[in-house]
Design a protein around this motif. Structure first.
Motif, PDB file in Angstrom:
ATOM      1  N   ASP A  46      51.651 -11.624  17.857  1.00 29.95           N
ATOM      2  CA  ASP A  46      51.520 -12.400  18.891  1.00 29.95           C
ATOM      3  C   ASP A  46      50.202 -13.315  18.710  1.00 29.95           C
ATOM      4  O   ASP A  46      49.709 -13.744  19.618  1.00 29.95           O
ATOM      5  N   LEU A  47      50.134 -13.505  17.377  1.00 31.44           N
ATOM      6  CA  LEU A  47      48.857 -14.471  17.309  1.00 31.44           C
ATOM      7  C   LEU A  47      49.355 -15.911  17.771  1.00 31.44           C
ATOM      8  O   LEU A  47      50.391 -16.366  17.259  1.00 31.44           O
ATOM      9  N   THR A  48      48.584 -16.657  18.785  1.00 28.02           N
ATOM     10  CA  THR A  48      48.790 -17.908  19.171  1.00 28.02           C
ATOM     11  C   THR A  48      47.949 -18.852  18.683  1.00 28.02           C
ATOM     12  O   THR A  48      46.605 -18.737  18.941  1.00 28.02           O
ATOM     13  N   VAL A  49      48.566 -19.774  18.001  1.00 29.22           N
ATOM     14  CA  VAL A  49      47.496 -20.967  17.410  1.00 29.22           C
ATOM     15  C   VAL A  49      47.450 -21.986  18.659  1.00 29.22           C
ATOM     16  O   VAL A  49      48.589 -22.665  19.082  1.00 29.22           O
ATOM     17  N   THR A  50      46.581 -22.160  19.028  1.00 29.21           N
ATOM     18  CA  THR A  50      46.284 -23.256  20.187  1.00 29.21           C
ATOM     19  C   THR A  50      45.653 -24.547  19.625  1.00 29.21           C
ATOM     20  O   THR A  50      45.768 -25.054  18.909  1.00 29.21           O
ATOM     21  N   ALA A  51      44.528 -24.667  20.419  1.00 29.22           N
ATOM     22  CA  ALA A  51      43.611 -25.958  19.868  1.00 29.22           C
ATOM     23  C   ALA A  51      42.229 -25.517  20.603  1.00 29.22           C
ATOM     24  O   ALA A  51      42.115 -24.951  21.452  1.00 29.22           O
ATOM     25  N   ASP A  52      41.035 -26.461  20.009  1.00 30.85           N
ATOM     26  CA  ASP A  52      39.734 -26.218  20.599  1.00 30.85           C
ATOM     27  C   ASP A  52      39.732 -26.578  22.003  1.00 30.85           C
ATOM     28  O   ASP A  52      40.096 -27.833  22.197  1.00 30.85           O
ATOM     29  N   PRO A  53      39.420 -25.844  22.827  1.00 31.18           N
ATOM     30  CA  PRO A  53      39.185 -26.317  24.264  1.00 31.18           C
ATOM     31  C   PRO A  53      38.161 -27.587  24.365  1.00 31.18           C
ATOM     32  O   PRO A  53      38.411 -28.250  25.508  1.00 31.18           O
ATOM     33  N   VAL A  54      37.448 -27.733  23.684  1.00 31.96           N
ATOM     34  CA  VAL A  54      36.359 -28.992  23.678  1.00 31.96           C
ATOM     35  C   VAL A  54      37.421 -30.351  23.885  1.00 31.96           C
ATOM     36  O   VAL A  54      36.863 -31.272  24.572  1.00 31.96           O
ATOM     37  N   LEU A  55      38.565 -30.300  23.385  1.00 31.96           N
ATOM     38  CA  LEU A  55      39.431 -31.477  23.387  1.00 31.96           C
ATOM     39  C   LEU A  55      39.968 -31.890  24.872  1.00 31.96           C
ATOM     40  O   LEU A  55      40.375 -32.987  25.360  1.00 31.96           O
ATOM     41  N   LEU A  56      39.658 -30.772  25.749  1.00 34.51           N
ATOM     42  CA  LEU A  56      40.225 -31.186  27.150  1.00 34.51           C
ATOM     43  C   LEU A  56      38.889 -31.648  27.959  1.00 34.51           C
ATOM     44  O   LEU A  56      38.929 -31.977  29.168  1.00 34.51           O
ATOM     45  N   LEU A  57      37.569 -31.735  27.329  1.00 38.39           N
ATOM     46  CA  LEU A  57      36.672 -32.377  27.948  1.00 38.39           C
ATOM     47  C   LEU A  57      36.708 -33.724  28.272  1.00 38.39           C
ATOM     48  O   LEU A  57      37.258 -34.478  27.476  1.00 38.39           O
ATOM     49  N   ALA A 237      45.331 -26.606  26.346  1.00 36.59           N
ATOM     50  CA  ALA A 237      45.636 -26.078  27.649  1.00 36.59           C
ATOM     51  C   ALA A 237      46.140 -24.500  27.752  1.00 36.59           C
ATOM     52  O   ALA A 237      46.101 -23.843  28.545  1.00 36.59           O
ATOM     53  N   GLU A 238      47.054 -24.224  26.665  1.00 36.30           N
ATOM     54  CA  GLU A 238      47.429 -23.029  26.558  1.00 36.30           C
ATOM     55  C   GLU A 238      46.428 -21.680  26.528  1.00 36.30           C
ATOM     56  O   GLU A 238      46.697 -20.404  26.905  1.00 36.30           O
ATOM     57  N   ASN A 239      45.187 -22.090  26.061  1.00 36.06           N
ATOM     58  CA  ASN A 239      44.439 -21.120  26.130  1.00 36.06           C
ATOM     59  C   ASN A 239      43.983 -20.673  27.610  1.00 36.06           C
ATOM     60  O   ASN A 239      43.898 -19.377  27.966  1.00 36.06           O
ATOM     61  N   GLU A 240      44.060 -21.547  28.447  1.00 43.25           N
ATOM     62  CA  GLU A 240      44.020 -20.876  30.035  1.00 43.25           C
ATOM     63  C   GLU A 240      45.147 -20.278  30.461  1.00 43.25           C
ATOM     64  O   GLU A 240      44.944 -19.240  31.183  1.00 43.25           O
ATOM     65  N   THR A 241      46.113 -20.762  29.982  1.00 41.87           N
ATOM     66  CA  THR A 241      47.458 -20.035  30.346  1.00 41.87           C
ATOM     67  C   THR A 241      47.420 -18.557  29.861  1.00 41.87           C
ATOM     68  O   THR A 241      47.813 -17.548  30.699  1.00 41.87           O
ATOM     69  N   VAL A 242      46.895 -18.385  28.545  1.00 42.31           N
ATOM     70  CA  VAL A 242      46.879 -16.875  28.031  1.00 42.31           C
ATOM     71  C   VAL A 242      45.798 -16.005  28.744  1.00 42.31           C
ATOM     72  O   VAL A 242      46.213 -14.943  29.164  1.00 42.31           O
ATOM     73  N   MET A 243      44.784 -16.640  29.093  1.00 44.66           N
ATOM     74  CA  MET A 243      43.686 -16.354  29.961  1.00 44.66           C
ATOM     75  C   MET A 243      44.141 -15.849  31.365  1.00 44.66           C
ATOM     76  O   MET A 243      43.732 -14.602  31.746  1.00 44.66           O
ATOM     77  N   ARG A 244      44.833 -16.632  31.892  1.00 47.43           N
ATOM     78  CA  ARG A 244      45.062 -16.417  33.203  1.00 47.43           C
ATOM     79  C   ARG A 244      46.319 -15.186  33.528  1.00 47.43           C
ATOM     80  O   ARG A 244      46.274 -14.346  34.128  1.00 47.43           O
ATOM     81  N   SER A 245      47.127 -15.413  32.240  1.00 47.76           N
ATOM     82  CA  SER A 245      48.257 -14.039  32.148  1.00 47.76           C
ATOM     83  C   SER A 245      47.411 -12.731  31.952  1.00 47.76           C
ATOM     84  O   SER A 245      47.792 -11.694  32.494  1.00 47.76           O
ATOM     85  N   LEU A 246      46.222 -12.845  31.263  1.00 50.92           N
ATOM     86  CA  LEU A 246      45.549 -11.597  30.641  1.00 50.92           C
ATOM     87  C   LEU A 246      45.076 -10.968  31.894  1.00 50.92           C
ATOM     88  O   LEU A 246      45.066  -9.648  32.103  1.00 50.92           O
ATOM     89  N   PHE A 247      44.557 -11.747  32.862  1.00 48.45           N
ATOM     90  CA  PHE A 247      43.675 -11.361  33.982  1.00 48.45           C
ATOM     91  C   PHE A 247      44.572 -11.380  35.232  1.00 48.45           C
ATOM     92  O   PHE A 247      43.988 -11.204  36.308  1.00 48.45           O
ATOM     93  N   LYS A 248      45.870 -11.809  35.126  1.00 49.21           N
ATOM     94  CA  LYS A 248      46.769 -11.632  36.289  1.00 49.21           C
ATOM     95  C   LYS A 248      46.066 -12.609  37.389  1.00 49.21           C
ATOM     96  O   LYS A 248      46.176 -12.348  38.399  1.00 49.21           O
TER      97      LYS A 248
END
Length: 249
Positions: A46-57, A237-248
């Motif tokens: 389940d290694l997920t390749v996303t992208a650097d969150p800085v790109l969302l600034l 943006a997938e980083n936030e999705t993973v984080m929200r899922s992790l912490f429900k």
């Protein structure tokens, strides 16, 4: 969205593998990082390749950028330069200065130094500026949003700093990197942007040719960068999705 490596000692590679295997979720900044973890023996699927969150600034806007450039004494068309402490010695700094002089003289662009970490990057920026024969404008100690907006107005970015390159990607400005770490080359590869060389193999002639090739296709490079940025921002943006899922959340 971690980047992984370089990690060379066997005992440290083992420690990284163990830590990653115990994590509840893993997101990585680039495919090279995923490959490096697999080479370390990480088996999880389940290694997920996303992208650097800085790109969302978001940038701070045109007005803020104009004020910063004016206060730095930067008028007219310019290119951004960003450097950091390195192991290449004064010879590398001389080469970077020569490349910057080439860009300035051939394309009529003023060099503006973007100092990402003032406490470490200022001295090397001043040395390279002096080698160019004149004091260059310098923007230092500013917020990410301000720097993104400044870089958005640049015609080109020449950078050793990874996050200056990431800001350039966010701003849609074509870039050429100087590789001091594999993470820089990985990021450039992700975006299809060129490297001027590494700390040990950069040559002025080859670097000048690389810049010229990029400037010759600058419009196409900017369009391609914009296309890839759209994809990278979705992945970031997938980083936030993973984080929200992790912490429900």
């Amino acid at each position: 969205a971690n980047g992984i490596g370089p990690v060379s000692r066997p005992e440290n590679r083992r420690r990284v593998r163990q830590a990653v295997e115990r994590a509840d979720a893993v997101t990585l900044r680039d495919e090279d990082s995923a490959q490096e973890l697999r080479a370390m023996g990480v088996k999880r699927g389940d290694l997920t390749v996303t992208a650097d969150p800085v790109l969302l600034l978001e940038g701070a806007g045109d007005e803020a950028a104009e004020e910063l450039l004016l206060s730095a004494g930067a008028e007219g068309p310019f290119f951004a330069v960003s450097v950091r402490p390195h192991g290449g010695g004064r010879e590398l700094e001389r080469k970077i200065a020569e490349v910057c002089v080439h860009v300035s003289s051939r394309y009529g662009l003023k060099p503006v130094f973007v100092v990402m970490q003032p406490e470490t990057d200022t001295d090397v920026s001043l040395r390279i500026s002096a080698l160019m024969g004149s004091e260059c404008p310098m923007i230092s100690g500013r917020s990410p949003g301000e720097l993104i907006s400044v870089i958005e107005k640049a015609k080109l970015v020449v950078s050793m700093r990874l996050h200056t390159l990431i800001f350039a990607a966010r701003a849609g400005t074509p870039m050429a990197g100087i590789v001091y770490d594999p993470k820089v080359s990985s990021f450039l590869d992700e975006l299809g942007m060129p490297s001027l060389g590494s700390l040990s193999d950069l040559t002025v002639t080859a670097a000048d040719e690389t810049v010229d090739a990029l400037m010759a296709r600058r419009a196409d490079a900017a369009a391609e960068l914009d296309r890839r940025l759209t994809q990278e921002r979705k992945r970031a943006a997938e980083n936030e999705t993973v984080m929200r899922s992790l912490f429900k959340i």
